[in-house]
Design an enzyme around this catalytic site. Structure first.
Site, PDB file in Angstrom:
ATOM      1  N   ARG A   1       0.872  -1.174   0.000  1.00 14.37           N
ATOM      2  CA  ARG A   1       0.000   0.000   0.000  1.00 14.37           C
ATOM      3  C   ARG A   1       0.908   1.223   0.000  1.00 14.37           C
ATOM      4  O   ARG A   1       2.119   1.115   0.055  1.00 14.37           O
ATOM      5  CB  ARG A   1      -1.025  -0.003   1.142  1.00 14.37           C
ATOM      6  CG  ARG A   1      -0.698  -0.694   2.410  1.00 14.37           C
ATOM      7  CD  ARG A   1       0.453  -0.101   3.180  1.00 14.37           C
ATOM      8  NE  ARG A   1       0.222   1.322   3.402  1.00 14.37           N
ATOM      9  CZ  ARG A   1       1.140   2.219   3.649  1.00 14.37           C
ATOM     10  NH1 ARG A   1       2.416   1.877   3.693  1.00 14.37           N
ATOM     11  NH2 ARG A   1       0.848   3.474   3.846  1.00 14.37           N
TER      12      ARG A   1
ATOM     13  N   GLN B   1      -1.769   2.524  10.115  1.00 17.53           N
ATOM     14  CA  GLN B   1      -0.497   2.535   9.373  1.00 17.53           C
ATOM     15  C   GLN B   1       0.601   3.282  10.129  1.00 17.53           C
ATOM     16  O   GLN B   1       1.785   2.999   9.961  1.00 17.53           O
ATOM     17  CB  GLN B   1      -0.681   3.181   7.994  1.00 17.53           C
ATOM     18  CG  GLN B   1      -1.479   2.357   7.012  1.00 17.53           C
ATOM     19  CD  GLN B   1      -2.936   2.735   6.998  1.00 17.53           C
ATOM     20  OE1 GLN B   1      -3.499   3.121   8.020  1.00 17.53           O
ATOM     21  NE2 GLN B   1      -3.581   2.631   5.846  1.00 17.53           N
TER      22      GLN B   1
ATOM     23  N   ASP C   1      -1.853  10.888  -1.690  1.00 19.85           N
ATOM     24  CA  ASP C   1      -2.232   9.922  -2.733  1.00 19.85           C
ATOM     25  C   ASP C   1      -2.588  10.581  -4.045  1.00 19.85           C
ATOM     26  O   ASP C   1      -2.625   9.939  -5.094  1.00 19.85           O
ATOM     27  CB  ASP C   1      -3.414   9.081  -2.248  1.00 19.85           C
ATOM     28  CG  ASP C   1      -2.963   8.187  -1.113  1.00 19.85           C
ATOM     29  OD1 ASP C   1      -2.893   8.673   0.028  1.00 19.85           O
ATOM     30  OD2 ASP C   1      -2.638   7.024  -1.382  1.00 19.85           O
TER      31      ASP C   1
HETATM   32  O1  MRU Z   1      -4.439   3.377   2.382  1.00 26.48           O
HETATM   33  P1  MRU Z   1      -2.950   3.534   2.267  1.00 26.48           P
HETATM   34  O2  MRU Z   1      -2.198   2.918   3.388  1.00 26.48           O
HETATM   35  O3  MRU Z   1      -2.459   3.098   0.905  1.00 26.48           O
HETATM   36  O4  MRU Z   1      -2.748   5.109   2.357  1.00 26.48           O
HETATM   37  C1  MRU Z   1      -1.447   5.626   2.309  1.00 26.48           C
HETATM   38  C2  MRU Z   1      -1.387   7.086   2.468  1.00 26.48           C
HETATM   39  O5  MRU Z   1      -2.375   7.766   2.653  1.00 26.48           O
HETATM   40  C3  MRU Z   1      -0.036   7.714   2.299  1.00 26.48           C
HETATM   41  O6  MRU Z   1       0.087   8.848   3.100  1.00 26.48           O
HETATM   42  C4  MRU Z   1       0.147   8.111   0.827  1.00 26.48           C
HETATM   43  O7  MRU Z   1      -0.085   7.009   0.006  1.00 26.48           O
HETATM   44  C5  MRU Z   1       1.478   8.658   0.561  1.00 26.48           C
HETATM   45  S1  MRU Z   1       2.700   7.408   0.557  1.00 26.48           S
HETATM   46  C6  MRU Z   1       4.197   8.056   0.175  1.00 26.48           C
END
Ligand code: MRU
Length: 369
Positions: free
Chosen positions: A53, A203, A244
């Site tokens: 992820r 996370q 994202d």
């Molecule tokens: O749902 P996830 O764990 O994929 O979300 C990740 C995030 O929101 C991060 O902050 C984002 O992807 C930036 S990663 C360099």
């Protein structure tokens, strides 16, 4: 980056030259498990289930997924099917579309006999490019941390707050938000990180704390609601998050809860920075709040929590009453006006259309095609 005495990446091509290995992030921080991905479907499942992820890593995995697809069948139909299957995994991180579109448009004109080799080669380049970009983000963001250390707080520790995991686990290596932090720490700047736990999937608590710990960076995990209090009491010098998707006008989509941190930072005069690689900019979207699709995930992430018991067992328990409905929006959008600056591989930019367009003219041109 470091795991114990080893240097590892989040994803890598195996010695056999075709299969992939990736750290299974669903098992951290309790177990370090490496998963082998040998088909396009397995790559898609890995993204959907969040074995991997983080926006840049989703893009890199998808690129390798296309290569695995071409290994099995290099026809036009297989190319389109792989693009479609991978594209359907997660809707919000634009790095996924960026990587898949780049792969398909490069592969399409080639004869089928050349597609597999070309796909592996381009996916490998994308992975290396991600690392180079993140190092660039690190160099530009380092100046922000060093400035606090030199001017505002000489001799004191610099406190950075971050949300979710925008560390090396979310990329191929180095991370985005963490790259300046790792560089500062390695150069002897005394930097401490407030790690938002980041419900519902944690996370921050599970991944960011784990990777900062392995690198020896001082950090403290806080419940998500703590940031405002810390900022009111002068305990946060700057916020750095990942993202994202960034819209053309500089709105920032990131893990749910980021917007509330930006509001608290604005109210308390705390600089709010967002670190991003250029593939995270979506020049086809202007108004991030209205136009970026927000992923809604299953209720189990909210109703249940998983952890390790005192005797070492991994257990999942329910924390919400049976029958209570839950909502699980995975991302939110912080409007550009709340963003102090965007830390990119080409410098720290204002969060607005003119600054993004001037720094990345080739991306504007590609979006117009
Ligand atoms: O749902 P996830 O764990 O994929 O979300 C990740 C995030 O929101 C991060 O902050 C984002 O992807 C930036 S990663 C360099």
């Amino acid at each position: 980056m470091r795991v114990g005495d080893s240097h590892v990446r989040s994803i890598w091509l195996e010695q056999d030259g075709w299969s992939l290995s990736a750290i299974d992030q669903r098992r951290l921080p309790h177990d370090f498990v490496v998963a082998r991905l040998t088909t396009c479907d397995a790559a898609a499942d890995a993204i959907r289930s969040m074995l991997v992820r983080g926006a840049p890593l989703i893009g890199a995995t998808a690129a390798y997924g296309m290569a695995l697809a071409m290994r099995a069948d290099a026809s036009n139909a297989a190319l389109d099917q792989a693009h479609k299957a991978l594209m359907a995994t997660r809707p919000t991180a634009i790095n996924l579309k960026w990587a898949l579109d780049a792969m398909r448009s490069m592969l399409r004109p080639l004869p089928a006999s050349e597609r597999m080799a070309a796909a592996y080669s381009r996916a490998g380049e994308m992975a290396e490019q991600d690392i180079a970009i993140n190092k660039g983000i690190g160099r530009h963001g380092l100046g922000l941390i060093e400035a606090v250390a030199a001017i505002k707080k000489p001799g004191e520790r610099v406190n950075v707050l971050t949300h979710c995991n925008a560390g090396w686990l979310a990329t191929v290596d180095w991370g985005t938000a963490t790259a300046p932090i790792y560089l500062a720490h390695d150069r002897g700047v005394v930097v401490h990180v407030w790690v938002d736990e980041t419900r519902p999937r944690n996370q921050g608590a599970s991944l960011t704390a784990w990777e900062l710990g392995h690198h020896g960076v001082p950090h403290t995990v806080v419940p998500d609601n703590t940031g405002g209090h810390l900022m009111q009491h002068g305990m946060v010098d700057l916020v750095i998050t990942g993202t994202d998707r960034v819209s053309a006008q500089g709105d920032v989509c990131n893990k749910i809860g980021t917007y509330l941190k930006a509001l608290a930072a604005h109210d308390n005069g705390v600089p709010f920075y967002v670190a991003l690689p250029s593939p995270t900019i979506d020049f086809n979207v202007n108004d991030g709040i209205r136009e970026i699709p927000i992923e809604q995930r299953g209720p189990d992430e909210v109703t249940h929590m998983t952890g390790r018991t005192a005797d070492g067992r991994i257990e999942t328990v329910r924390i919400v009453p049976d029958g209570s409905p839950v909502a699980n929006y995975a991302f939110d959008v912080t409007p550009a006006r709340l963003v102090t600056g965007l830390i990119t591989e080409r410098g720290v930019l204002r969060a607005d259309r003119a600054a993004l367009a001037a720094a990345f003219p080739e991306r504007i041109a590609a979006a117009a095609e």
